[in-house]
Scaffold this active site. Structure first.
Site, mmCIF file in Angstrom:
data_model
loop_
_atom_site.group_PDB
_atom_site.id
_atom_site.type_symbol
_atom_site.label_atom_id
_atom_site.label_comp_id
_atom_site.label_asym_id
_atom_site.label_seq_id
_atom_site.Cartn_x
_atom_site.Cartn_y
_atom_site.Cartn_z
ATOM 1 N N CYS A 89 0.833 -1.209 0.000
ATOM 2 C CA CYS A 89 0.000 0.000 0.000
ATOM 3 C C CYS A 89 0.865 1.254 0.000
ATOM 4 O O CYS A 89 0.478 2.277 -0.571
ATOM 5 C CB CYS A 89 -0.953 -0.005 1.193
ATOM 6 S SG CYS A 89 -0.132 -0.037 2.810
ATOM 7 N N HIS A 334 -1.758 1.485 7.490
ATOM 8 C CA HIS A 334 -2.154 1.455 6.082
ATOM 9 C C HIS A 334 -1.926 2.827 5.452
ATOM 10 O O HIS A 334 -2.130 3.864 6.083
ATOM 11 C CB HIS A 334 -3.632 1.063 5.965
ATOM 12 C CG HIS A 334 -4.137 1.013 4.556
ATOM 13 N ND1 HIS A 334 -3.620 0.158 3.601
ATOM 14 C CD2 HIS A 334 -5.130 1.729 3.934
ATOM 15 C CE1 HIS A 334 -4.260 0.339 2.457
ATOM 16 N NE2 HIS A 334 -5.175 1.279 2.631
#
Length: 530
Positions: A89, A334
């Protein structure tokens, strides 16, 4: 080097001395020291600022400004989402921010680089060109980023998005140099990447005893902001540009009055970048824990208060991308990003998911990296899209370009489809590794603190000293794997001609104005130290 001298118009004398140790090894920067001068001196403050602009004479312009595309080539709508290949990510979020950087995207879509690239393997510019082209020309789809983009960096776990971002930017900058390996550091700062993201710091130290001034110039590609005591980006910038008093044990050793004396030190931006990368220092260098606080950032940011030359009118930047980290540590969490498409609509880019967003949502995030572009640049690109103007690149004759295209082989690696061969991934892995890159970054990290250098010897009165520093990376012949690194910082030695150009005040791009006053009857010794 033997000492020699040159008289220019009977006014300037150039002498060469041994180089003083630089305070920062990775950058080509210079320091000016001068005595306090009469108001009508040819080296008055206004002239000195102009001289500061001339500290980096460019022997070779690697990417002339006219080569950058004038009009936008980007599709107006948002492009593709990116598939997460497992803890990637941070890669996807960084790539999306770069993809929607107008000057970079327009250059990639113009294919200027691939038409002239002679590197058949491991070219980051060619790899990024393929990725950006695919991403922008496949709206509504999900594409898989090439493994070559993160080769040598990704190790199967989440890494820091800002580190990967600068890893990629540095690799693209190095890819601009294959045909110009022997150029000096000043010329290297004329690459395409530096023209887009780069500028120069000015660290000015003023001796409070003799009022002598020392200016140090240092190139940057991003700006790190301390947010410990800041509630907004503007406050963090104000803290960065706040004068610092040097006294007591921290007193300044003045090279003019040759003694330790109290001084004032100020850090400002001497030249502005087309695109500003502002990184908010959210993670502890020791524990990796996150500073999870809200730091306000505006949609429009005026950088004029932090420039070296005040009162020249607003210098407005507009926000176009935000990289966000969700989590409590740099070791987990994230990454995702928000980007502004060409038509002005904001989108949230969360790996494969692409959803429309609003400026209110964008400005309410715990941002990690902020991307700003000069307002004039954004408006120019947006205007060209609204008019539907046919894009073209300046500085290249159409006939020459067609001839170049005809001479290229169809199997040229730079013109292949975005999916790159395995040997390219392997080559990229061999050329650069994450550990090696981090090692270099620790040595070469841009910092607002500049070490004070001691000037040895006794200087005559009213002397102007220019220290030209150069950096040798320290790569030994018995380490070929280090020599082949994408991020190897090659050394360069300023030539005699370069020193001459420094003295003749050849104009360096910047915002300084040339002084109108000049005393043609006085002579001052200009010592160029290498």
């Amino acid at each position: 080097m033997e000492d020699d001298s040159l008289y220019l118009r009977g006014e300037w004398q150039f002498n060469h001395f041994s180089k003083l140790t630089s305070s920062r090894p990775d950058a080509a920067f210079a320091e000016i020291q001068r005595t306090s001068l009469p108001e009508k001196s040819p080296l008055s403050c206004e002239t000195r600022v102009d001289l500061c602009d001339d500290l980096a004479p460019v022997a070779r312009q690697l990417a002339p400004r006219e080569k950058l595309p004038l009009s936008s080539r980007r599709p107006a709508a948002v492009g593709a989402g990116l598939q997460n290949m497992g803890n990637t990510c941070y890669v996807n979020a960084s790539l999306q921010c770069l993809t929607y950087t107008p000057p970079l995207a327009n250059y990639m879509l113009s294919r200027e680089h691939s038409q002239t690239c002679h590197r058949h393997k491991g070219c980051m510019l060619c790899t990024m060109q393929a990725h950006i082209t695919r991403a922008l020309h496949n709206p509504g789809h999900v594409i898989q980023p090439s493994q070559a983009l993160a080769a040598g960096f990704h190790r199967g776990k989440q890494e820091d998005a800002h580190e990967f971002l600068m890893f990629t930017v540095d690799a693209m900058k190095k890819a601009c140099l294959p045909g110009h390996k022997q150029v000096d550091h000043h010329s290297k700062d004329t690459t395409l990447i530096h023209q887009i993201f780069g500028g120069y710091w000015r660290s000015q130290i003023k001796c409070l005893h003799c009022h002598g001034i020392s200016d140090t110039f240092d190139p940057y590609l991003d700006i790190a902001l301390d947010i410990q005591a800041a509630q907004s980006v503007q406050q963090a910038l104000e803290q960065l540009a706040k004068p610092e008093e040097l006294n007591g044990e921290n007193a300044y050793h003045c090279g003019v009055c040759l003694q330790r004396a109290p001084a004032s030190k100020t850090l400002t931006l001497h030249t502005s970048a087309k695109v500003l990368i502002l990184v908010l220092k959210r993670f502890s260098d020791v524990t990796g824990n996150k500073i999870a606080k809200n730091v306000q950032y505006p949609e429009c940011l005026d950088m004029q208060p932090y420039m070296s030359q005040p009162n020249t009118g607003p210098l407005v930047y507009v926000l176009y991308a935000v990289l966000v980290h969700a989590g409590w540590s740099c070791h987990n969490g994230h990454y995702f990003s928000y980007v502004k498409a060409q038509e002005g609509q904001w989108y949230k880019m969360d790996d494969a998911e692409v959803t429309a967003s609003s400026i209110t949502s964008v400005l309410s995030q715990q941002a990690y990296v902020l991307f700003y572009i000069q307002k004039s640049e954004w408006e120019r690109h947006s205007e060209s899209v609204s008019r539907g103007r046919e894009p073209r690149a300046l500085g290249a004759e159409d006939t020459d370009r067609r001839a170049t295209q005809g001479e290229l082989k169809r199997d040229h690696p730079c013109l292949q489809a975005p999916e790159l061969d395995e040997h390219l991934v392997e080559r990229a892995t061999q050329e650069s590794t994450l550990d090696h890159w981090k090692f270099l970054q620790e040595q070469n990290k841009t910092k607002p603190e500049f070490n004070v250098r001691k000037v040895e010897g006794t200087l005559p009165p009213d002397v102007l000293v220019i220290h030209q520093s150069k950096y040798k990376c320290g790569m030994k012949n018995h380490h070929p794997e280090q020599q082949s690194s994408l991020l190897n910082l090659s050394s360069s030695t300023p030539t005699h001609q370069e020193s001459m150009n420094t003295g003749t005040l050849a104009s360096l791009r910047g915002r300084a104005r040339r002084s109108k006053g000049k005393n043609k009857h006085s002579k001052r010794a200009l010592l160029v130290c290498q």
